[in-house]
Design a protein around this motif. Structure first.
Motif, PDB file in Angstrom:
ATOM      1  N   PRO A  33      -2.784 -57.523  61.880  1.00 57.95           N
ATOM      2  CA  PRO A  33      -3.403 -56.755  60.788  1.00 57.95           C
ATOM      3  C   PRO A  33      -4.556 -57.496  60.117  1.00 57.95           C
ATOM      4  O   PRO A  33      -5.454 -56.876  59.548  1.00 57.95           O
ATOM      5  N   ASP A  34      -4.556 -58.833  60.159  1.00 57.06           N
ATOM      6  CA  ASP A  34      -5.596 -59.614  59.496  1.00 57.06           C
ATOM      7  C   ASP A  34      -6.678 -60.065  60.470  1.00 57.06           C
ATOM      8  O   ASP A  34      -7.363 -61.064  60.235  1.00 57.06           O
ATOM      9  N   ARG A  35      -6.857 -59.330  61.567  1.00 58.97           N
ATOM     10  CA  ARG A  35      -7.845 -59.714  62.578  1.00 58.97           C
ATOM     11  C   ARG A  35      -9.258 -59.633  62.016  1.00 58.97           C
ATOM     12  O   ARG A  35      -9.543 -58.821  61.116  1.00 58.97           O
ATOM     13  N   SER A  36     -10.130 -60.460  62.527  1.00 63.75           N
ATOM     14  CA  SER A  36     -11.528 -60.501  62.075  1.00 63.75           C
ATOM     15  C   SER A  36     -12.444 -59.712  63.003  1.00 63.75           C
ATOM     16  O   SER A  36     -13.655 -59.914  62.986  1.00 63.75           O
ATOM     17  N   TYR A  37     -11.875 -58.840  63.802  1.00 64.76           N
ATOM     18  CA  TYR A  37     -12.667 -58.055  64.743  1.00 64.76           C
ATOM     19  C   TYR A  37     -12.221 -56.600  64.701  1.00 64.76           C
ATOM     20  O   TYR A  37     -11.152 -56.278  64.182  1.00 64.76           O
ATOM     21  N   LYS A  38     -13.064 -55.729  65.225  1.00 58.57           N
ATOM     22  CA  LYS A  38     -12.741 -54.308  65.312  1.00 58.57           C
ATOM     23  C   LYS A  38     -12.374 -53.972  66.753  1.00 58.57           C
ATOM     24  O   LYS A  38     -12.828 -54.619  67.692  1.00 58.57           O
ATOM     25  N   ALA A  39     -11.538 -52.963  66.921  1.00 60.34           N
ATOM     26  CA  ALA A  39     -11.096 -52.576  68.267  1.00 60.34           C
ATOM     27  C   ALA A  39     -11.208 -51.067  68.428  1.00 60.34           C
ATOM     28  O   ALA A  39     -11.003 -50.315  67.479  1.00 60.34           O
ATOM     29  N   PHE A  40     -11.562 -50.646  69.629  1.00 61.20           N
ATOM     30  CA  PHE A  40     -11.557 -49.224  69.943  1.00 61.20           C
ATOM     31  C   PHE A  40     -11.287 -49.054  71.427  1.00 61.20           C
ATOM     32  O   PHE A  40     -11.393 -50.001  72.211  1.00 61.20           O
ATOM     33  N   ALA A  41     -10.882 -47.871  71.811  1.00 57.48           N
ATOM     34  CA  ALA A  41     -10.560 -47.573  73.206  1.00 57.48           C
ATOM     35  C   ALA A  41     -11.609 -46.625  73.774  1.00 57.48           C
ATOM     36  O   ALA A  41     -12.096 -45.733  73.077  1.00 57.48           O
ATOM     37  N   MET A  42     -11.980 -46.842  75.018  1.00 63.80           N
ATOM     38  CA  MET A  42     -12.964 -46.004  75.674  1.00 63.80           C
ATOM     39  C   MET A  42     -12.359 -45.429  76.954  1.00 63.80           C
ATOM     40  O   MET A  42     -12.059 -46.179  77.887  1.00 63.80           O
ATOM     41  N   PRO A  43     -12.118 -44.126  77.013  1.00 63.95           N
ATOM     42  CA  PRO A  43     -11.566 -43.539  78.233  1.00 63.95           C
ATOM     43  C   PRO A  43     -12.619 -43.469  79.328  1.00 63.95           C
ATOM     44  O   PRO A  43     -13.824 -43.411  79.053  1.00 63.95           O
ATOM     45  N   GLY A  44     -12.169 -43.503  80.542  1.00 60.82           N
ATOM     46  CA  GLY A  44     -13.104 -43.365  81.654  1.00 60.82           C
ATOM     47  C   GLY A  44     -12.873 -44.389  82.738  1.00 60.82           C
ATOM     48  O   GLY A  44     -12.115 -45.348  82.567  1.00 60.82           O
ATOM     49  N   ASP A  45     -13.522 -44.184  83.844  1.00 59.92           N
ATOM     50  CA  ASP A  45     -13.423 -45.069  84.999  1.00 59.92           C
ATOM     51  C   ASP A  45     -14.379 -46.241  84.816  1.00 59.92           C
ATOM     52  O   ASP A  45     -15.582 -46.057  84.604  1.00 59.92           O
ATOM     53  N   PHE A  46     -13.864 -47.455  84.891  1.00 57.55           N
ATOM     54  CA  PHE A  46     -14.717 -48.615  84.654  1.00 57.55           C
ATOM     55  C   PHE A  46     -15.713 -48.890  85.782  1.00 57.55           C
ATOM     56  O   PHE A  46     -16.530 -49.800  85.679  1.00 57.55           O
ATOM     57  N   HIS A  47     -15.655 -48.108  86.859  1.00 58.47           N
ATOM     58  CA  HIS A  47     -16.682 -48.249  87.885  1.00 58.47           C
ATOM     59  C   HIS A  47     -17.989 -47.584  87.454  1.00 58.47           C
ATOM     60  O   HIS A  47     -19.019 -47.744  88.107  1.00 58.47           O
ATOM     61  N   GLY A  48     -17.920 -46.825  86.362  1.00 56.65           N
ATOM     62  CA  GLY A  48     -19.113 -46.179  85.822  1.00 56.65           C
ATOM     63  C   GLY A  48     -19.477 -46.770  84.482  1.00 56.65           C
ATOM     64  O   GLY A  48     -18.806 -47.659  83.955  1.00 56.65           O
ATOM     65  N   ARG A  49     -20.558 -46.268  83.885  1.00 55.06           N
ATOM     66  CA  ARG A  49     -21.001 -46.737  82.583  1.00 55.06           C
ATOM     67  C   ARG A  49     -20.032 -46.314  81.496  1.00 55.06           C
ATOM     68  O   ARG A  49     -19.563 -45.187  81.466  1.00 55.06           O
ATOM     69  N   LEU A  50     -19.753 -47.227  80.555  1.00 51.33           N
ATOM     70  CA  LEU A  50     -18.850 -46.952  79.449  1.00 51.33           C
ATOM     71  C   LEU A  50     -19.498 -47.184  78.089  1.00 51.33           C
ATOM     72  O   LEU A  50     -19.179 -46.512  77.127  1.00 51.33           O
ATOM     73  N   LEU A  51     -20.412 -48.145  77.985  1.00 49.37           N
ATOM     74  CA  LEU A  51     -20.943 -48.582  76.698  1.00 49.37           C
ATOM     75  C   LEU A  51     -22.470 -48.512  76.678  1.00 49.37           C
ATOM     76  O   LEU A  51     -23.114 -48.439  77.739  1.00 49.37           O
ATOM     77  N   PRO A  52     -23.076 -48.568  75.481  1.00 52.68           N
ATOM     78  CA  PRO A  52     -24.544 -48.524  75.375  1.00 52.68           C
ATOM     79  C   PRO A  52     -25.182 -49.739  76.041  1.00 52.68           C
ATOM     80  O   PRO A  52     -24.556 -50.796  76.168  1.00 52.68           O
ATOM     81  N   PRO A  53     -26.428 -49.615  76.463  1.00 50.29           N
ATOM     82  CA  PRO A  53     -27.134 -50.749  77.072  1.00 50.29           C
ATOM     83  C   PRO A  53     -27.232 -51.933  76.116  1.00 50.29           C
ATOM     84  O   PRO A  53     -27.387 -51.764  74.908  1.00 50.29           O
ATOM     85  N   SER A  54     -27.121 -53.131  76.678  1.00 49.36           N
ATOM     86  CA  SER A  54     -27.295 -54.385  75.933  1.00 49.36           C
ATOM     87  C   SER A  54     -26.460 -54.435  74.655  1.00 49.36           C
ATOM     88  O   SER A  54     -26.943 -54.799  73.578  1.00 49.36           O
ATOM     89  N   SER A  55     -25.183 -54.080  74.781  1.00 46.30           N
ATOM     90  CA  SER A  55     -24.308 -54.042  73.604  1.00 46.30           C
ATOM     91  C   SER A  55     -23.138 -55.015  73.690  1.00 46.30           C
ATOM     92  O   SER A  55     -22.398 -55.165  72.719  1.00 46.30           O
ATOM     93  N   VAL A  56     -22.954 -55.685  74.825  1.00 49.48           N
ATOM     94  CA  VAL A  56     -21.776 -56.543  75.029  1.00 49.48           C
ATOM     95  C   VAL A  56     -22.222 -57.994  75.221  1.00 49.48           C
ATOM     96  O   VAL A  56     -23.057 -58.287  76.082  1.00 49.48           O
ATOM     97  N   HIS A  57     -21.666 -58.879  74.408  1.00 47.41           N
ATOM     98  CA  HIS A  57     -21.967 -60.311  74.540  1.00 47.41           C
ATOM     99  C   HIS A  57     -20.950 -61.017  75.434  1.00 47.41           C
ATOM    100  O   HIS A  57     -21.306 -61.959  76.141  1.00 47.41           O
ATOM    101  N   PHE A  58     -19.704 -60.574  75.353  1.00 44.59           N
ATOM    102  CA  PHE A  58     -18.647 -61.188  76.166  1.00 44.59           C
ATOM    103  C   PHE A  58     -17.737 -60.095  76.687  1.00 44.59           C
ATOM    104  O   PHE A  58     -17.275 -59.239  75.923  1.00 44.59           O
TER     105      PHE A  58
END
Length: 261
Positions: A21-46
């Motif tokens: 509950p005291d985490r310093s990050y946000k979490a969300f779930a994204m449905p879909g096949d990971f062989h395709g695009r899931l997130l906006p361009p240039s949005s993931v650092h790790f």
């Protein structure tokens, strides 16, 4: 961020409730096949992928109706699965390259296939034993032999050398480090049965009918318990390959995004 292959029984409410509950990050779930695009361009650092890249987008069409037993795959079936795996992993790499920032890090782990079946076992050999349980159910008349003959699992468990060769062809990522480690899970018989049921129950119920599932897994458990090799967790020689990739700074994300559309 959490992304999983689409399964109607995925319980994301329980997953999110288990986060601190005291985490310093946000979490969300994204449905879909990971062989395709899931997130906006240039949005993931790790990015981190755990034991997922063995899943294929589909059972290779060239392998339809050809029975495939792990450890003895050869000929048409082997080549069909290998070709499908290479296409899917290359597509996975291209999509992640669009979504990650330049210099971003992607860490992933996967289970390779290799073992001495007389003295030890790995996850790949347990899969082979599970397939033999399906064969026994068909011989008993508990499920359709015709359906079973046409059925193959939609995944390919690669060798480390095969993954290395595909990664080396990538124009988007540089290989920072790859290590082969001993898995520390050492699952008991009940643990293996529970894992297989969680991953395969929906798929098998759809193919063969829900009424066969409990008996199938009871048979699978009995096979594990009566085998001196499988019954002893210390014989578990499952390895895990951990790889760290870095997105190259000279990658043109716009060109990659257009090639994925």
């Amino acid at each position: 961020m959490v992304s999983e292959r689409a399964q109607v029984t995925n319980d994301f409410n329980t997953l999110f409730r288990s986060l601190p509950p005291d985490r310093s990050y946000k979490a969300f779930a994204m449905p879909g096949d990971f062989h395709g695009r899931l997130l906006p361009p240039s949005s993931v650092h790790f990015a981190y992928s755990s034991y997922a890249i063995h899943w294929l987008t589909e059972v290779p069409k060239a392998a339809a109706g050809l029975k495939r037993l792990y450890g003895v795959e050869r000929g048409e079936v082997y080549q069909a699965y290998l070709n499908q795996y290479e296409r899917d992993l290359e597509a996975f790499l291209k999509c992640r390259a669009v979504e990650m920032v330049k210099g971003g890090i992607w860490l992933f782990s996967f289970l390779p296939t290799c073992w001495d079946p007389q003295k030890e076992f790995t996850i790949a050999s347990v899969i082979e034993l599970f397939r033999s349980s399906l064969d026994d159910m068909a011989r008993k008349g508990k499920l359709s032999e015709t359906k079973l003959d046409a059925f193959n699992f939609p995944y390919y468990i690669p060798t480390p050398e095969r993954v290395w060769a595909i990664l080396q062809k990538s124009n988007s990522f540089s290989i920072e480090r790859i290590e082969i480690l001993k898995s520390g899970t050492l699952l008991t018989v009940d643990g293996h049965v529970a894992c297989f049921k969680a991953a395969h129950q929906n798929m098998l119920s759809h193919e063969f009918g829900a009424q066969t599932i409990d008996e199938l897994f009871d048979l699978f458990k009995n096979k594990l318990q009566t085998s001196l090799v499988y019954a002893n967790p210390s014989n578990d020689k499952t390895l895990v390959v951990v790889a760290i990739l870095k997105l190259k700074n000279d990658v043109d994300s716009e060109v990659l995004e257009q090639s994925n559309d």
